[in-house]
Design a protein around this motif. Structure first.
Motif, mmCIF file in Angstrom:
data_model
loop_
_atom_site.group_PDB
_atom_site.id
_atom_site.type_symbol
_atom_site.label_atom_id
_atom_site.label_comp_id
_atom_site.label_asym_id
_atom_site.label_seq_id
_atom_site.Cartn_x
_atom_site.Cartn_y
_atom_site.Cartn_z
ATOM 1 N N TYR A 281 -1.827 -15.305 -3.070
ATOM 2 C CA TYR A 281 -2.670 -14.237 -2.516
ATOM 3 C C TYR A 281 -2.100 -13.731 -1.191
ATOM 4 O O TYR A 281 -2.089 -12.523 -0.913
ATOM 5 C CB TYR A 281 -4.091 -14.747 -2.315
ATOM 6 N N SER A 282 -1.607 -14.651 -0.350
ATOM 7 C CA SER A 282 -1.116 -14.269 0.973
ATOM 8 C C SER A 282 0.224 -13.544 0.898
ATOM 9 O O SER A 282 0.528 -12.707 1.748
ATOM 10 C CB SER A 282 -0.981 -15.512 1.854
ATOM 11 N N ASN A 283 1.042 -13.859 -0.085
ATOM 12 C CA ASN A 283 2.347 -13.220 -0.215
ATOM 13 C C ASN A 283 2.193 -11.883 -0.927
ATOM 14 O O ASN A 283 1.964 -11.823 -2.130
ATOM 15 C CB ASN A 283 3.300 -14.132 -0.994
ATOM 16 N N ASN A 284 2.312 -10.789 -0.172
ATOM 17 C CA ASN A 284 2.098 -9.473 -0.765
ATOM 18 C C ASN A 284 3.381 -8.829 -1.269
ATOM 19 O O ASN A 284 3.368 -7.709 -1.757
ATOM 20 C CB ASN A 284 1.416 -8.527 0.236
ATOM 21 N N GLN A 285 4.511 -9.528 -1.168
ATOM 22 C CA GLN A 285 5.772 -9.009 -1.682
ATOM 23 C C GLN A 285 6.106 -9.702 -3.004
ATOM 24 O O GLN A 285 6.343 -10.902 -3.044
ATOM 25 C CB GLN A 285 6.907 -9.242 -0.682
ATOM 26 N N SER B 70 -1.829 -3.951 -8.225
ATOM 27 C CA SER B 70 -1.991 -4.512 -6.886
ATOM 28 C C SER B 70 -3.353 -5.179 -6.715
ATOM 29 O O SER B 70 -3.487 -6.139 -5.953
ATOM 30 C CB SER B 70 -1.812 -3.409 -5.835
ATOM 31 N N THR C 279 -6.260 -9.820 -6.011
ATOM 32 C CA THR C 279 -7.575 -10.056 -5.421
ATOM 33 C C THR C 279 -8.474 -10.834 -6.352
ATOM 34 O O THR C 279 -9.235 -11.710 -5.921
ATOM 35 C CB THR C 279 -8.231 -8.701 -5.072
ATOM 36 N N ASN D 157 4.757 -4.158 -3.225
ATOM 37 C CA ASN D 157 3.936 -4.574 -2.095
ATOM 38 C C ASN D 157 2.474 -4.392 -2.497
ATOM 39 O O ASN D 157 1.986 -3.271 -2.636
ATOM 40 C CB ASN D 157 4.259 -3.737 -0.855
ATOM 41 N N THR D 158 1.774 -5.512 -2.701
ATOM 42 C CA THR D 158 0.402 -5.433 -3.193
ATOM 43 C C THR D 158 -0.576 -4.955 -2.130
ATOM 44 O O THR D 158 -1.682 -4.534 -2.463
ATOM 45 C CB THR D 158 -0.044 -6.807 -3.713
ATOM 46 N N SER D 159 -0.189 -5.018 -0.854
ATOM 47 C CA SER D 159 -1.098 -4.543 0.192
ATOM 48 C C SER D 159 -1.031 -3.028 0.343
ATOM 49 O O SER D 159 -2.045 -2.379 0.598
ATOM 50 C CB SER D 159 -0.780 -5.227 1.527
#
Length: 870
Positions: free
Chosen positions: A361-365, A348, A352, A392-394
């Motif tokens: 970067y904005s798409n966390n799926q 994840s 970054t 889910n990277t967030s």
């Protein structure tokens, strides 16, 4: 006078296709005349033979558009006006050609037209080799040539030479030459070559070379010698790294490594990167493709990221990895069997440090899948097997389904050959069978490959048997009764009970404990439905010269569905974790089942739905004689639905749902959906068995609504003549060591200019509102959310392109994600500027570079990376 005119006719005549045969034997001139009936002995060589020893034994076809002149005394021939000479493997074309038959040579050059412009310059073709020159001299026998002002295509570039010699082995020696990717006769830029030697299909070796831009020499951008390999096949070689700086990791060298040309179907590149503050990384990219079989790629990278000095408290050492790839089987390989894969997963934290663009970067799926499908020709069953993963990277959570197997049977109609008007229901009667098996786990990505993941896995098997038919009643009513049975097979179940555990202060706190019990269980459920539908058409005809007509299509539907209450004790699927059997403590033994649980609550519902469609038909006149009608969709659909549960003891009505969509002028699309609650709520906000009509004199209360408006406006597209060929995409796998694969830090994604559309504007607006009950205020409060985004492009000229994107946050009343870019086509160069003017991704990039990937590193680049803001 007659004799003089006859002689001129023989010596000077309009061009026609002719043939000359050069022979080595010194035969009599009559030998060249096939009509001469007197043979000549080839061994009896005449002293006064007109055939030179320099002549060659070959057939030459020649022609021209203007005129020809022959001088048999000196063995010369002149072609004027687009002269063409063709041999077995060569072709020469020029406005002026002089042929010396005795010496087996020709001289070619262009001519000056009435405007003073040189036209018809020589063009030489020899197999795959071809070039254009100011003038050239060539010997057919020795195959040597001397060329002035030559221009020839060389792979993706062009070679110019003031003086060029062509050798019999097709090697080319150049003096005072140029190498460029600009296709103009006077290129915008080039590498000046003092001297060079071109060996076809092998290599080009040069002496000192330096860059010249706009006729300005740049000797500091040059080399003492050059070597350009040109193998017939793809070749391996080194990849030159790029350099730069990051705030967090320092100065760097990236994307340097080695390219392997493995074979005709596969290549690979291995790269490394290193940073001045200690970080480093390795990556590999592999591409493979076999025609009519398969294609794909696999990219793997590993990074060790170090931030700050080791002795400082802010020091960080983070290891990350990422895997992307895809495999696609060609449909021609096997129509009954298919295998495909799409991989996109990793640490994840990798996003970054190594996201290649803002979108990634904005798409966390992130999702990955591997799929296999198998069927038999004419068979009734088909098999599919999948492995699916969602990351889910967030939140650093991963859901992995390994595997998902489905065996499905095509619908079987045992009586499909039955005939008879009253036996349609029997003919349409069909049975299906579907089986699914799934094993999945939802866990933090750091624990995915540990024993804990095995304990958290859920698995189960589900099968279903749909049975149904269809027929018409009273000609206009369509009835489709169906019965569905679904069973589940689990290897464990859960039991809940009240437990007391001490909190931080030592006091016992009541909680609900969940125990997982191993054991084979087989819960099942079933249901019956009988829907009935029809269509009603209404037409209103208008008057006037346009003769408009409005058509309204109504699709009403009513049906009955039944499902037992599987929470009853006799089924054994539900229980209470409180001894007093408080309804709120009801739970199912299969709450954690991978295929869910049988539904609770008895349902005997009458379902209602109403669909509407509106169209306008108007008369138009295309010209003075022809009339036609145009259909205009006013409302694509407007649907309303609800149901009434006859089996429920209270709150029988379900939510009322309304949805609709339409498109205006083929430009703007509008969609709307909302749900309404027919029941009122008490002072705590809970639903009660009192209709809104009885309490507030309204049919229903809006619960939530959504409105979406999207549109695109653009100018008319130009014709094909005005279109401009776009430059090639840069981020592709290299075909040789001079190329650059899609690196971890590719250039910013600036779309190449589409000059067919001078301007365009697209927007999207979404409005959501939820009607919530505020227990404190004792009233309903609307909670709206709105989003607006817009994209615009403008082409001021055929070479300038401006584009911008902006998102507006209505709550904060400010622009959020905004991007502005400018693109300038400079023929063989290009200039681009992209900026995010504000926000946590604030950054900019300016770049001036050569378009061709051959000169990937020749550029001026200035940037402030958005990575430095994270």
């Amino acid at each position: 006078m007659f004799c003089l005119a006859f002689c001129l006719f023989l010596w000077t005549q309009k061009a026609q296709a002719q043939t000359v045969v050069f022979v080595k034997d010194s035969l009599e001139i009559n030998k060249l005349n096939p009509k001469d009936s007197i043979p000549v002995d080839s061994l009896n060589k005449a002293k006064n033979s007109l055939v030179s020893r320099e002549a060659v034994d070959m057939k030459i076809d020649y022609q021209c558009k203007d005129s020809m002149m022959f001088s048999m005394a000196v063995g010369q021939m002149y072609l004027y006006g687009t002269g063409v000479i063709t041999t077995e493997d060569k072709k020469i074309q020029a406005d002026y050609i002089k042929i010396e038959t005795d010496k087996s040579t020709f001289f070619a050059k262009g001519s000056i037209d009435s405007t003073g412009t040189e036209v018809g310059k020589p063009i030489f073709e020899d197999g795959k080799e071809n070039f254009k020159a100011d003038s050239m001299k060539y010997n057919f026998k020795t195959e040597k040539g001397l060329v002035s002002g030559v221009k020839t295509k060389y792979d993706e570039g062009y070679i110019h030479g003031e003086i060029t010699k062509r050798q019999p082995n097709k090697e080319i020696h150049i003096a005072d030459g140029k190498y460029t990717t600009c296709d103009l006769d006077h290129p915008h830029f080039y590498f000046h070559l003092e001297k060079a030697k071109v060996i076809p299909d092998e290599k080009t070796v040069t002496g000192p070379l330096w860059l010249v831009v706009a006729d300005i020499p740049l000797p500091f951008v040059g080399l003492p010698f050059g070597f350009i390999p040109r193998p017939k096949r793809d070749a391996s070689g080194f990849l030159i790294p790029e350099y730069g700086e990051e705030n967090r990791r320092g100065f760097y060298l990236r994307n340097g490594g080695y390219y392997f040309a493995i074979n005709d179907y596969m290549n690979a590149a291995f790269r490394g990167e290193i940073y001045s503050l200690g970080s480093w990384g390795l990556s590999s990219q592999m591409n493979f493709k076999k025609l009519y079989k398969y294609s794909g790629n696999l990219d793997v990278r590993y990074n060790k990221n170090l931030e700050n000095e080791k002795e400082t408290p802010n020091f960080k050492a983070i290891q990350t990895f990422w895997v992307t790839g895809n495999y696609t089987q060609d449909v021609k390989a096997n129509p009954y069997q298919n295998f495909s894969a799409n991989l996109n997963f990793g640490s994840s934290k990798d996003v970054t440090y190594n996201a290649v663009n803002i979108e990634s970067y904005s798409n966390n799926q992130k999702s990955s899948s591997i799929s296999y499908r198998r069927s038999r020709p004419g068979g009734r069953f088909n098999l599919t097997a999948n492995i699916n993963a969602t990351q889910n990277t967030s939140t650093a959570m991963t859901n992995l389904s390994l595997p998902v197997i489905a065996v499905n049977m095509n619908r079987w109609q045992p009586a499909k050959n039955v005939s008879g008007k009253n036996k349609l229901w029997l003919k349409n009667f069909g049975v299906g069978f579907n089986t699914n098996f799934k094993n999945d786990v939802n866990i933090a990505d750091s624990l995915l490959f540990t024993k804990e993941a095995l304990y958290e896995m859920r698995n189960g098997l589900q099968y279903s048997v749909p049975i149904g038919t269809s027929f018409r009643l009273l000609k206009y009513l369509s009835i489709t009764p169906s019965f569905s049975y679904s069973g589940r097979l689990y290897t464990n179940y859960v039991e809940k009970h009240i437990a007391y555990i001490p909190n931080s202060s030592g006091a016992l706190v009541e909680t609900v404990a969940v125990d997982t019990i191993p054991g084979i269980r087989h819960p099942f459920d079933y249901g019956v439905s009988v829907p009935l539908s029809t269509k009603i058409f209404g037409i209103y005809k208008g008057s006037g010269k346009h003769q408009s007509a409005l058509r309204h299509v109504i699709t009403p539907s009513v049906g009955y569905s039944y499902r037992p209450d599987f929470s009853e004790e006799k089924w054994g699927y539900y229980s209470y974790y409180r001894e007093d059997k408080d309804p709120k403590s009801l739970y199912s033994y299969y709450d954690l089942g991978v295929y869910g649980k049988p539904s609770s609550g008895k349902s005997g519902a009458v379902n209602f739905s109403l669909g509407n469609n509106f169209e306008l038909k108007t008369k138009t006149k295309r010209d003075t004689t022809e009339e036609s009608f145009t259909k205009i969709k006013l409302l694509d659909n407007l649907n309303m639905s609800t149901s009434y549960n006859l089996a429920a003891d209270s709150m029988n009505w379900s939510m009322i749902n309304v949805s609709g969509n339409t498109r205006l002028f083929d430009i703007v699309s509008i969609s709307y959906s909302s749900s309404y609650d027919p029941y009122a709520r008490d002072t705590t906000g809970a639903r009660i068995n009192v209709l809104e009509w009885d309490m507030n004199r309204q049919i229903a209360r809006m619960s939530n609504s959504r409105l979406s408006i999207n549109g695109t406006f653009q100018s008319k597209k130009k014709t094909a003549e005005g279109s401009k060929k776009l430059p090639p995409q840069r981020n592709t796998m290299p075909v040789g060591p001079v190329g650059v694969a899609p690196g971890l830090y590719a250039y910013p994604d600036i779309e190449y200019a589409n000059f067919d559309v001078p301007w365009s504007l697209s927007f999207g607006y979404t409005f959501n509102v939820t009607n919530l009950f505020d227990a404190t205020l004792q009233e309903y409060v609307l909670k709206p959310t709105q989003t607006l985004n817009a994209n615009a492009t403008l082409n001021l000229t055929s070479n300038w392109r401006f584009s911008a994107r902006a998102d507006y946050d209505f709550k904060a009343r400010e622009l959020t994600h905004t991007n502005i870019s400018v693109y300038r086509d400079l023929h063989c160069w290009e200039m681009s500027f992209s900026a995010i003017p504000f926000g946590y991704l604030k950054s900019y990039t300016f770049r001036l570079n050569i378009k061709s990937t051959i000169f990937e590193g020749i550029e001026y680049k200035k940037e402030k990376s958005w990575h430095d803001n994270l």
